[in-house]
Design a protein around this motif. Structure first.
Motif, short mmCIF file in Angstrom:
data_model
loop_
_atom_site.label_atom_id
_atom_site.label_comp_id
_atom_site.label_asym_id
_atom_site.label_seq_id
_atom_site.Cartn_x
_atom_site.Cartn_y
_atom_site.Cartn_z
N ALA A 65 -33.18 -53.88 -41.55
CA ALA A 65 -34.24 -53.47 -42.47
C ALA A 65 -35.56 -53.49 -41.70
CB ALA A 65 -34.31 -54.39 -43.67
N VAL A 66 -36.41 -52.51 -41.95
CA VAL A 66 -37.67 -52.37 -41.22
C VAL A 66 -38.83 -52.33 -42.21
CG1 VAL A 66 -39.01 -50.91 -39.67
CG2 VAL A 66 -36.52 -51.06 -39.39
N VAL A 67 -39.89 -53.06 -41.89
CA VAL A 67 -41.15 -52.96 -42.63
C VAL A 67 -42.20 -52.47 -41.64
CG1 VAL A 67 -42.91 -54.16 -43.97
CG2 VAL A 67 -40.52 -54.86 -44.17
N ALA A 68 -42.83 -51.34 -41.94
CA ALA A 68 -43.79 -50.74 -41.00
C ALA A 68 -45.06 -50.36 -41.74
CB ALA A 68 -43.17 -49.51 -40.35
N HIS A 69 -46.19 -50.83 -41.22
CA HIS A 69 -47.48 -50.59 -41.86
C HIS A 69 -48.33 -49.62 -41.04
CE1 HIS A 69 -51.20 -51.33 -44.02
NE2 HIS A 69 -51.80 -51.71 -42.89
N SER A 70 -49.02 -48.74 -41.73
CA SER A 70 -50.02 -47.85 -41.13
C SER A 70 -49.45 -47.05 -39.96
CB SER A 70 -51.24 -48.67 -40.70
OG SER A 70 -52.33 -47.84 -40.38
N ALA A 71 -50.04 -47.17 -38.77
CA ALA A 71 -49.53 -46.42 -37.62
C ALA A 71 -48.13 -46.84 -37.24
CB ALA A 71 -50.47 -46.61 -36.42
N GLY A 72 -47.72 -48.05 -37.66
CA GLY A 72 -46.37 -48.50 -37.37
C GLY A 72 -45.32 -47.57 -37.94
N THR A 99 -45.59 -49.16 -45.54
CA THR A 99 -46.72 -49.54 -46.37
C THR A 99 -47.97 -48.80 -45.88
OG1 THR A 99 -47.19 -51.52 -45.03
CG2 THR A 99 -45.75 -51.80 -46.94
N ASP A 100 -48.41 -47.88 -46.70
CA ASP A 100 -49.56 -47.02 -46.38
C ASP A 100 -49.49 -46.49 -44.95
OD1 ASP A 100 -51.48 -45.90 -48.02
OD2 ASP A 100 -53.11 -47.08 -47.19
N SER A 101 -48.32 -46.02 -44.61
CA SER A 101 -48.07 -45.45 -43.28
C SER A 101 -48.79 -44.11 -43.12
CB SER A 101 -46.56 -45.25 -43.08
OG SER A 101 -46.29 -44.47 -41.94
N ILE A 102 -49.12 -43.77 -41.89
CA ILE A 102 -49.80 -42.51 -41.62
C ILE A 102 -48.82 -41.38 -41.28
CG2 ILE A 102 -51.82 -43.74 -40.76
CD1 ILE A 102 -50.92 -42.90 -37.89
N HIS A 103 -47.52 -41.68 -41.29
CA HIS A 103 -46.54 -40.71 -40.79
C HIS A 103 -46.36 -39.52 -41.73
CE1 HIS A 103 -43.79 -42.59 -43.73
NE2 HIS A 103 -43.05 -41.50 -43.59
N LYS A 123 -38.56 -45.94 -48.34
CA LYS A 123 -39.47 -46.02 -49.48
C LYS A 123 -40.87 -46.30 -48.94
CE LYS A 123 -39.58 -47.91 -54.19
NZ LYS A 123 -38.87 -48.81 -55.15
N HIS A 124 -41.85 -45.67 -49.55
CA HIS A 124 -43.22 -45.75 -49.03
C HIS A 124 -44.15 -46.28 -50.12
CE1 HIS A 124 -46.62 -43.52 -46.63
NE2 HIS A 124 -46.79 -44.82 -46.68
N TRP A 125 -44.70 -47.49 -49.90
CA TRP A 125 -45.66 -48.08 -50.81
C TRP A 125 -47.06 -47.72 -50.32
CZ3 TRP A 125 -41.01 -50.11 -49.59
CH2 TRP A 125 -40.21 -50.62 -50.62
N ARG A 126 -47.78 -46.94 -51.14
CA ARG A 126 -49.08 -46.41 -50.69
C ARG A 126 -50.23 -46.99 -51.50
NH1 ARG A 126 -48.90 -40.08 -50.16
NH2 ARG A 126 -51.02 -40.57 -49.50
N ALA A 127 -51.38 -47.07 -50.85
CA ALA A 127 -52.58 -47.56 -51.52
C ALA A 127 -53.04 -46.54 -52.56
CB ALA A 127 -53.69 -47.80 -50.49
N GLY A 128 -53.56 -47.04 -53.66
CA GLY A 128 -54.07 -46.14 -54.69
C GLY A 128 -54.20 -46.85 -56.02
#
Length: 210
Positions: A65-72, A99-103, A123-128
């Motif tokens: 399982a991977v958790v990746a934030h922003s540029a990650g 999490t709020d990834s830029i990809h 799954k992508h958890w985004r700010a808003g």
């Protein structure tokens, strides 16, 4: 990262935390590090090198399982390409949590099989504005090109603060990973995989990567 590591450990998962911001070696002079770290000259290089060395070539985990934030998130896509994730390892990737990834999928170089894996396991958890897990439209996709957005389901992280998306979505992220990661008995593990370096017994063959 510590709350995630503790939660993973409580589930009996091994975990590794990449540090893509560390691209130089401390020369012990007291000055800021200036010697490039081989294989980690950039954040993207670091993630790709650590992924191959630790997850692909070293870890015995059957489920990852991977958790990746922003540029990650963008850098994780590089790991999912053929050179970073050989075909035999595709079934190991069970959960991809952004999490709020830029990809985006534009130019991602993921073939149909890997795109399908991302759609099923991501799954992508985004700010808003809005509550945690409230569905969110994938507005990253150009008009008329829905397949070039985030590549997976998008929901709200429960915060408008980009930097706070990962901790804000903590409970939801682990609920998602718990659904995706297998729960196997200790007896199913080979003897060499039943004990960690510090002597703690593994409860299952999972591997969490943050």
């Amino acid at each position: 990262a510590l709350p995630f590591i503790r939660a993973a450990r409580a589930r009996g998962w091994a975990s590794v935390c990449f540090d893509p911001n560390a691209s130089c070696v401390d020369d012990e002079t007291g000055d800021p590090p200036s010697t490039p770290l081989a294989g980690s000259e950039t954040g993207a290089d670091h993630v790709a090198e650590a992924w191959l060395h630790i997850v692909i070539h070293t870890s015995p985990a059957r489920a990852v399982a991977v958790v990746a934030h922003s540029a990650g998130g963008e850098w994780v896509l590089r790991c999912l390409q053929a050179e970073g994730l050989p075909p035999p390892h595709l079934p190991r990737v069970r959960a991809l949590c952004f999490t709020d990834s830029i990809h985006t999928m534009a130019g991602s170089r993921l073939g149909p099989e890997r795109l399908a894996m991302l759609k099923a396991s991501g799954k992508h958890w985004r700010a808003g504005r809005g509550a945690l897990d409230e569905p969110m439209e994938d507005d990253r996709a150009p008009r008329g090109m829905p397949d070039e957005g985030c590549g997976c389901v998008c929901v709200k992280a429960g915060t408008q603060d980009h930097a706070a998306t990962t901790p804000a979505a903590f409970a939801s992220i682990f609920a998602f990973m718990d659904e995706r990661m297998p729960v196997l008995s200790l007896d199913s593990l080979p003897p060499e995989a039943r004990q960690t370096e510090d002597g703690a017994v593994w409860q299952g063959p999972g591997c969490g990567v943050q």
